[in-house]
Design a protein around this motif. Sequence first.
Motif, PDB file in Angstrom:
ATOM      1  N   ARG A  90      16.410 -16.077  21.458  1.00  0.00           N
ATOM      2  CA  ARG A  90      16.341 -17.382  21.344  1.00  0.00           C
ATOM      3  C   ARG A  90      15.366 -17.865  22.091  1.00  0.00           C
ATOM      4  O   ARG A  90      14.567 -17.063  22.943  1.00  0.00           O
ATOM      5  CB  ARG A  90      17.828 -18.038  22.019  1.00  0.00           C
ATOM      6  N   PRO A  91      14.743 -19.082  22.069  1.00  0.00           N
ATOM      7  CA  PRO A  91      13.837 -19.695  22.736  1.00  0.00           C
ATOM      8  C   PRO A  91      13.740 -19.612  24.251  1.00  0.00           C
ATOM      9  O   PRO A  91      12.656 -19.413  25.057  1.00  0.00           O
ATOM     10  CB  PRO A  91      13.434 -21.074  22.396  1.00  0.00           C
ATOM     11  N   ASN A  92      14.986 -19.710  24.697  1.00  0.00           N
ATOM     12  CA  ASN A  92      15.251 -19.705  26.394  1.00  0.00           C
ATOM     13  C   ASN A  92      15.983 -18.666  26.952  1.00  0.00           C
ATOM     14  O   ASN A  92      16.020 -18.559  27.961  1.00  0.00           O
ATOM     15  CB  ASN A  92      16.025 -21.006  26.717  1.00  0.00           C
ATOM     16  N   ALA A 140      20.327  -3.836  17.358  1.00  0.00           N
ATOM     17  CA  ALA A 140      20.061  -4.646  16.295  1.00  0.00           C
ATOM     18  C   ALA A 140      19.586  -6.049  16.902  1.00  0.00           C
ATOM     19  O   ALA A 140      20.153  -6.387  17.977  1.00  0.00           O
ATOM     20  CB  ALA A 140      21.394  -4.900  15.287  1.00  0.00           C
ATOM     21  N   ILE A 141      18.462  -6.586  16.365  1.00  0.00           N
ATOM     22  CA  ILE A 141      17.909  -7.690  16.910  1.00  0.00           C
ATOM     23  C   ILE A 141      18.026  -8.652  15.878  1.00  0.00           C
ATOM     24  O   ILE A 141      17.227  -8.696  14.863  1.00  0.00           O
ATOM     25  CB  ILE A 141      16.589  -7.521  17.557  1.00  0.00           C
ATOM     26  N   LEU A 142      18.434  -9.996  16.227  1.00  0.00           N
ATOM     27  CA  LEU A 142      18.273 -11.268  15.522  1.00  0.00           C
ATOM     28  C   LEU A 142      17.373 -12.208  16.249  1.00  0.00           C
ATOM     29  O   LEU A 142      17.834 -12.536  17.394  1.00  0.00           O
ATOM     30  CB  LEU A 142      19.605 -11.746  14.953  1.00  0.00           C
ATOM     31  N   VAL A 143      16.378 -12.653  15.516  1.00  0.00           N
ATOM     32  CA  VAL A 143      15.516 -13.699  16.253  1.00  0.00           C
ATOM     33  C   VAL A 143      16.277 -15.032  15.736  1.00  0.00           C
ATOM     34  O   VAL A 143      16.104 -15.236  14.493  1.00  0.00           O
ATOM     35  CB  VAL A 143      14.124 -13.685  15.956  1.00  0.00           C
ATOM     36  N   SER A 164      12.932 -26.027  14.130  1.00  0.00           N
ATOM     37  CA  SER A 164      12.509 -25.345  15.806  1.00  0.00           C
ATOM     38  C   SER A 164      11.234 -26.016  15.725  1.00  0.00           C
ATOM     39  O   SER A 164      10.367 -26.217  14.969  1.00  0.00           O
ATOM     40  CB  SER A 164      12.200 -23.878  15.827  1.00  0.00           C
ATOM     41  N   SER A 165      10.788 -26.585  17.066  1.00  0.00           N
ATOM     42  CA  SER A 165       9.696 -27.276  17.559  1.00  0.00           C
ATOM     43  C   SER A 165       8.488 -26.165  17.735  1.00  0.00           C
ATOM     44  O   SER A 165       8.887 -24.832  17.772  1.00  0.00           O
ATOM     45  CB  SER A 165       9.804 -28.018  18.823  1.00  0.00           C
ATOM     46  N   GLU A 166       7.335 -26.543  17.506  1.00  0.00           N
ATOM     47  CA  GLU A 166       6.255 -25.498  17.829  1.00  0.00           C
ATOM     48  C   GLU A 166       6.542 -24.879  19.086  1.00  0.00           C
ATOM     49  O   GLU A 166       6.261 -23.620  19.240  1.00  0.00           O
ATOM     50  CB  GLU A 166       4.981 -26.223  17.787  1.00  0.00           C
ATOM     51  N   GLN A 167       7.031 -25.611  20.107  1.00  0.00           N
ATOM     52  CA  GLN A 167       7.123 -25.221  21.409  1.00  0.00           C
ATOM     53  C   GLN A 167       8.224 -23.779  21.283  1.00  0.00           C
ATOM     54  O   GLN A 167       8.067 -22.830  22.100  1.00  0.00           O
ATOM     55  CB  GLN A 167       7.670 -25.921  22.663  1.00  0.00           C
ATOM     56  N   ASP A 168       9.361 -24.109  20.923  1.00  0.00           N
ATOM     57  CA  ASP A 168      10.134 -23.203  20.726  1.00  0.00           C
ATOM     58  C   ASP A 168       9.831 -21.891  19.680  1.00  0.00           C
ATOM     59  O   ASP A 168      10.334 -20.861  20.368  1.00  0.00           O
ATOM     60  CB  ASP A 168      11.416 -23.913  19.880  1.00  0.00           C
ATOM     61  N   LYS A 169       9.002 -22.207  18.902  1.00  0.00           N
ATOM     62  CA  LYS A 169       8.508 -20.993  18.044  1.00  0.00           C
ATOM     63  C   LYS A 169       7.397 -20.220  18.821  1.00  0.00           C
ATOM     64  O   LYS A 169       7.634 -19.015  18.939  1.00  0.00           O
ATOM     65  CB  LYS A 169       7.698 -21.402  16.876  1.00  0.00           C
ATOM     66  N   ILE A 170       6.812 -20.607  19.747  1.00  0.00           N
ATOM     67  CA  ILE A 170       5.783 -19.872  20.848  1.00  0.00           C
ATOM     68  C   ILE A 170       6.771 -19.276  21.671  1.00  0.00           C
ATOM     69  O   ILE A 170       6.756 -18.038  22.004  1.00  0.00           O
ATOM     70  CB  ILE A 170       5.071 -21.031  21.764  1.00  0.00           C
ATOM     71  N   ASN A 180       9.502 -14.092  23.677  1.00  0.00           N
ATOM     72  CA  ASN A 180      10.651 -13.553  24.027  1.00  0.00           C
ATOM     73  C   ASN A 180      10.803 -12.430  23.254  1.00  0.00           C
ATOM     74  O   ASN A 180      11.088 -11.125  23.531  1.00  0.00           O
ATOM     75  CB  ASN A 180      11.811 -14.354  23.857  1.00  0.00           C
ATOM     76  N   ARG A 181      10.583 -12.555  21.844  1.00  0.00           N
ATOM     77  CA  ARG A 181      10.678 -11.124  21.032  1.00  0.00           C
ATOM     78  C   ARG A 181       9.526 -10.177  21.381  1.00  0.00           C
ATOM     79  O   ARG A 181       9.884  -8.949  21.350  1.00  0.00           O
ATOM     80  CB  ARG A 181       9.924 -11.577  19.460  1.00  0.00           C
ATOM     81  N   GLY A 182       8.387 -10.585  21.678  1.00  0.00           N
ATOM     82  CA  GLY A 182       7.456  -9.493  22.300  1.00  0.00           C
ATOM     83  C   GLY A 182       7.717  -8.878  23.423  1.00  0.00           C
ATOM     84  O   GLY A 182       7.498  -7.369  23.627  1.00  0.00           O
ATOM     85  N   ILE A 183       8.200  -9.460  24.417  1.00  0.00           N
ATOM     86  CA  ILE A 183       8.744  -8.852  25.547  1.00  0.00           C
ATOM     87  C   ILE A 183       9.921  -7.898  25.339  1.00  0.00           C
ATOM     88  O   ILE A 183       9.672  -6.722  25.870  1.00  0.00           O
ATOM     89  CB  ILE A 183       9.226  -9.987  26.658  1.00  0.00           C
TER      90      ILE A 183
END
Length: 157
Positions: free
Chosen positions: A74-76, A116-119, A125-131, A136-139
């Motif tokens: 999730r974004p947060n 298993a991973i669900l993004v 979603s806002s642009e800030q949430d997408k970033i 988070n996905r990359g980490i």
Amino acid sequence: MSVYAGRVCPQAVLVSVLVFVWMMSFSLSACSRQNAPPLPDAATLLQAIAAPDPAKYPSSHEPRHWSNPYLVVRPNAVGLLTAIAPNEEQILKPEEVLNALARVPASGWPYGRAVAILVEEKATSSEQDKIALRRNRGIVAGDLEGAHVAINWIPTS
């Protein structure tokens, strides 16, 4: 020590003994800490889990059919679900995921070292949430790949 009419005060002896014991306990604990081997890191602990076996993965991408650890990015935060506690979701920072996975017992990995991973990206979603999601996905993906944990990406519906 206090001397009273040629005798040693029992309270002074007791204080001296307690101070000596206290000093010895600190010196012994300091020695034992120096000789203790370092604890293994999460990636090393995860190597004890069998290698991933894709033949055992369920054919459905439904979360309820996945028995290994399941991550929701999730974004947060990142949610961790396991078959050990199926109705409990641990909320983690992306940097905490590997350590949390290392605490999952071997019985929680029936498919081997795979998650298993669900993004969780929403159309609204806002642009800030997408970033934040990409970060988070990359980490998480980088940490898992570095620890040789296979990733089964679950498509967003």
